[in-house]
Scaffold this motif. Structure first.
Motif, PDB file in Angstrom:
ATOM      1  N   ALA A 283       0.809  -1.201  -0.071  1.00 14.81           N
ATOM      2  CA  ALA A 283      -0.085  -0.130   0.025  1.00 14.81           C
ATOM      3  C   ALA A 283       0.906   1.328   0.073  1.00 14.81           C
ATOM      4  O   ALA A 283       1.960   1.281   0.592  1.00 14.81           O
ATOM      5  CB  ALA A 283      -0.817   0.031   1.134  1.00 14.81           C
ATOM      6  N   VAL A 284       0.508   2.144  -0.811  1.00 14.86           N
ATOM      7  CA  VAL A 284       1.222   3.628  -0.957  1.00 14.86           C
ATOM      8  C   VAL A 284       0.548   4.493   0.077  1.00 14.86           C
ATOM      9  O   VAL A 284      -0.620   4.644   0.161  1.00 14.86           O
ATOM     10  CB  VAL A 284       1.204   3.961  -2.253  1.00 14.86           C
ATOM     11  N   VAL A 285       1.284   4.915   1.055  1.00 20.49           N
ATOM     12  CA  VAL A 285       0.674   5.690   2.014  1.00 20.49           C
ATOM     13  C   VAL A 285       1.494   7.221   1.796  1.00 20.49           C
ATOM     14  O   VAL A 285       2.699   7.385   1.773  1.00 20.49           O
ATOM     15  CB  VAL A 285       1.236   5.287   3.500  1.00 20.49           C
ATOM     16  N   THR A 286       0.581   8.212   1.794  1.00 15.86           N
ATOM     17  CA  THR A 286       0.924   9.615   1.588  1.00 15.86           C
ATOM     18  C   THR A 286       0.206  10.561   2.470  1.00 15.86           C
ATOM     19  O   THR A 286      -0.732  10.444   3.195  1.00 15.86           O
ATOM     20  CB  THR A 286       0.391  10.150   0.182  1.00 15.86           C
ATOM     21  N   VAL A 287       1.381  11.626   3.191  1.00 21.49           N
ATOM     22  CA  VAL A 287       0.985  12.265   4.300  1.00 21.49           C
ATOM     23  C   VAL A 287       1.046  13.663   3.930  1.00 21.49           C
ATOM     24  O   VAL A 287       1.833  14.232   3.108  1.00 21.49           O
ATOM     25  CB  VAL A 287       1.821  12.126   5.396  1.00 21.49           C
ATOM     26  N   PHE A 288      -0.098  14.598   4.232  1.00 22.68           N
ATOM     27  CA  PHE A 288      -0.322  15.786   3.750  1.00 22.68           C
ATOM     28  C   PHE A 288      -0.565  16.708   4.935  1.00 22.68           C
ATOM     29  O   PHE A 288      -1.419  16.169   6.002  1.00 22.68           O
ATOM     30  CB  PHE A 288      -1.461  16.256   2.752  1.00 22.68           C
ATOM     31  N   LEU A 289       0.217  17.920   5.109  1.00 22.39           N
ATOM     32  CA  LEU A 289      -0.263  18.907   6.072  1.00 22.39           C
ATOM     33  C   LEU A 289      -1.377  19.604   5.831  1.00 22.39           C
ATOM     34  O   LEU A 289      -1.443  20.256   4.736  1.00 22.39           O
ATOM     35  CB  LEU A 289       1.044  19.804   6.486  1.00 22.39           C
ATOM     36  N   GLU A 290      -2.399  19.748   6.577  1.00 26.27           N
ATOM     37  CA  GLU A 290      -3.690  20.432   6.367  1.00 26.27           C
ATOM     38  C   GLU A 290      -3.822  21.704   6.971  1.00 26.27           C
ATOM     39  O   GLU A 290      -3.049  22.156   7.874  1.00 26.27           O
ATOM     40  CB  GLU A 290      -4.916  19.704   6.746  1.00 26.27           C
ATOM     41  N   ASN A 291      -4.328  22.606   6.276  1.00 24.14           N
ATOM     42  CA  ASN A 291      -4.546  24.091   6.522  1.00 24.14           C
ATOM     43  C   ASN A 291      -6.174  24.562   6.342  1.00 24.14           C
ATOM     44  O   ASN A 291      -6.353  24.542   5.014  1.00 24.14           O
ATOM     45  CB  ASN A 291      -3.560  25.055   6.093  1.00 24.14           C
ATOM     46  N   ASN A 292      -6.963  24.523   7.245  1.00 21.50           N
ATOM     47  CA  ASN A 292      -8.314  24.885   7.065  1.00 21.50           C
ATOM     48  C   ASN A 292      -8.848  23.894   6.005  1.00 21.50           C
ATOM     49  O   ASN A 292      -9.807  24.318   5.089  1.00 21.50           O
ATOM     50  CB  ASN A 292      -8.558  26.393   6.574  1.00 21.50           C
ATOM     51  N   GLY A 293      -8.605  22.778   6.260  1.00 20.97           N
ATOM     52  CA  GLY A 293      -9.253  21.658   5.357  1.00 20.97           C
ATOM     53  C   GLY A 293      -8.692  21.515   4.009  1.00 20.97           C
ATOM     54  O   GLY A 293      -9.173  20.780   3.222  1.00 20.97           O
ATOM     55  N   ALA A 294      -7.711  22.114   3.743  1.00 22.56           N
ATOM     56  CA  ALA A 294      -7.133  21.937   2.231  1.00 22.56           C
ATOM     57  C   ALA A 294      -5.489  21.728   2.587  1.00 22.56           C
ATOM     58  O   ALA A 294      -4.901  21.761   3.357  1.00 22.56           O
ATOM     59  CB  ALA A 294      -6.886  23.396   1.505  1.00 22.56           C
ATOM     60  N   ASP A 295      -4.931  21.036   1.497  1.00 24.40           N
ATOM     61  CA  ASP A 295      -3.587  20.404   1.661  1.00 24.40           C
ATOM     62  C   ASP A 295      -2.734  21.649   1.484  1.00 24.40           C
ATOM     63  O   ASP A 295      -2.568  22.438   0.635  1.00 24.40           O
ATOM     64  CB  ASP A 295      -3.079  19.566   0.363  1.00 24.40           C
ATOM     65  N   LEU A 296      -1.837  21.837   2.641  1.00 25.53           N
ATOM     66  CA  LEU A 296      -0.769  23.032   2.695  1.00 25.53           C
ATOM     67  C   LEU A 296       0.477  22.325   1.982  1.00 25.53           C
ATOM     68  O   LEU A 296       1.242  23.044   1.305  1.00 25.53           O
ATOM     69  CB  LEU A 296      -0.458  23.443   4.031  1.00 25.53           C
TER      70      LEU A 296
END
Length: 236
Positions: free
Chosen positions: A65-78
């Protein structure tokens, strides 16, 4: 003929029930080993003073499985933190993302698993990930220097400098040992005392000699006087 037909019909029914049971069993086993989003979990932690995000895959089938981590800012990907591939296990396979996260930050973790060109998972971990309220602390942040005794008593640092070892005064034993090497002259008579003693000795000897000489002169004179007197009387 009727008996044979009944027996055949029963046999067909039995085989049908057995096949259906086997199909249900295989279906249940297949669904138990299938990769699904519930097999994945995420957590934010610390590796010393550095922040990390860990993702655990407990998929017993071991589907990559490919796991990708995103930092969020007000519900959007920062921004995207990173992306890694994990093969799950029954005990749980763990992958780590280095991330200097801030307190109460929100991260979105997306998982995509494909097997035999069939997409098994393509969604986010439910609820996203919220980091702890306190950031990671290193050893230097937790350890504070202990105040000295003078500071703890008075609340202010002591301004009295310490006495160097080179300026230490000699001990009594050292001074006494140094004095013992120098000969003492306290018992030696002074020159004035010696001269006075010699003068007194000479004066006392001179009087004695003079008395003896006078006595000898008197005795000699008396002897001469009596000798001359005896000689004059014999001449008569």
């Amino acid at each position: 003929m009727s008996l044979s037909r009944r027996t055949a019909a029963r046999s067909v029914r039995f085989l049908g029930v057995t096949a259906a049971s086997a199909a249900l069993a295989l279906g249940a086993a297949g669904s138990a080993l299938a990769c699904e989003i519930g097999d994945f979990s995420a957590a934010a932690g610390c590796d010393g003073a550095k922040g990390v995000i860990t993702v655990t895959d407990k998929d017993a089938s071991g589907v990559p499985a490919v796991v990708t981590v995103f930092l969020e800012n007000n519900g959007a990907d920062l921004r995207q933190v990173g992306e890694q591939t994990v093969e799950g296990s029954k005990k749980g396979a763990v992958i780590t993302f280095a991330e200097d996260w801030a307190p109460n930050a929100v991260y979105r973790i997306h998982v995509k698993a494909v097997k035999n060109e069939k997409i098994l998972v393509d969604e986010d971990i439910a609820g996203n990930l919220t980091t702890p309220a306190e950031a990671c602390k290193g050893d230097d942040d937790t350890a504070s220097p202990s105040p000295s005794a003078s500071e703890s008593e008075s609340g202010t640092p002591s301004s009295t400098p310490s006495t160097p070892a080179d300026t230490a005064t000699p001990s009594p034993s050292e001074s006494s040992s140094d004095d013992s090497t120098v000969p003492s002259t306290d018992n030696a008579p002074s020159p004035a005392v010696q001269e006075s003693n010699l003068a007194e000795t000479g004066a006392s000897n001179t009087g004695l000699i003079a008395g003896i000489a006078a006595l000898l002169v008197v005795i000699g004179g008396g002897a001469v006087f009596f000798g001359m007197r005896r000689r004059g009387s014999s001449n008569r």
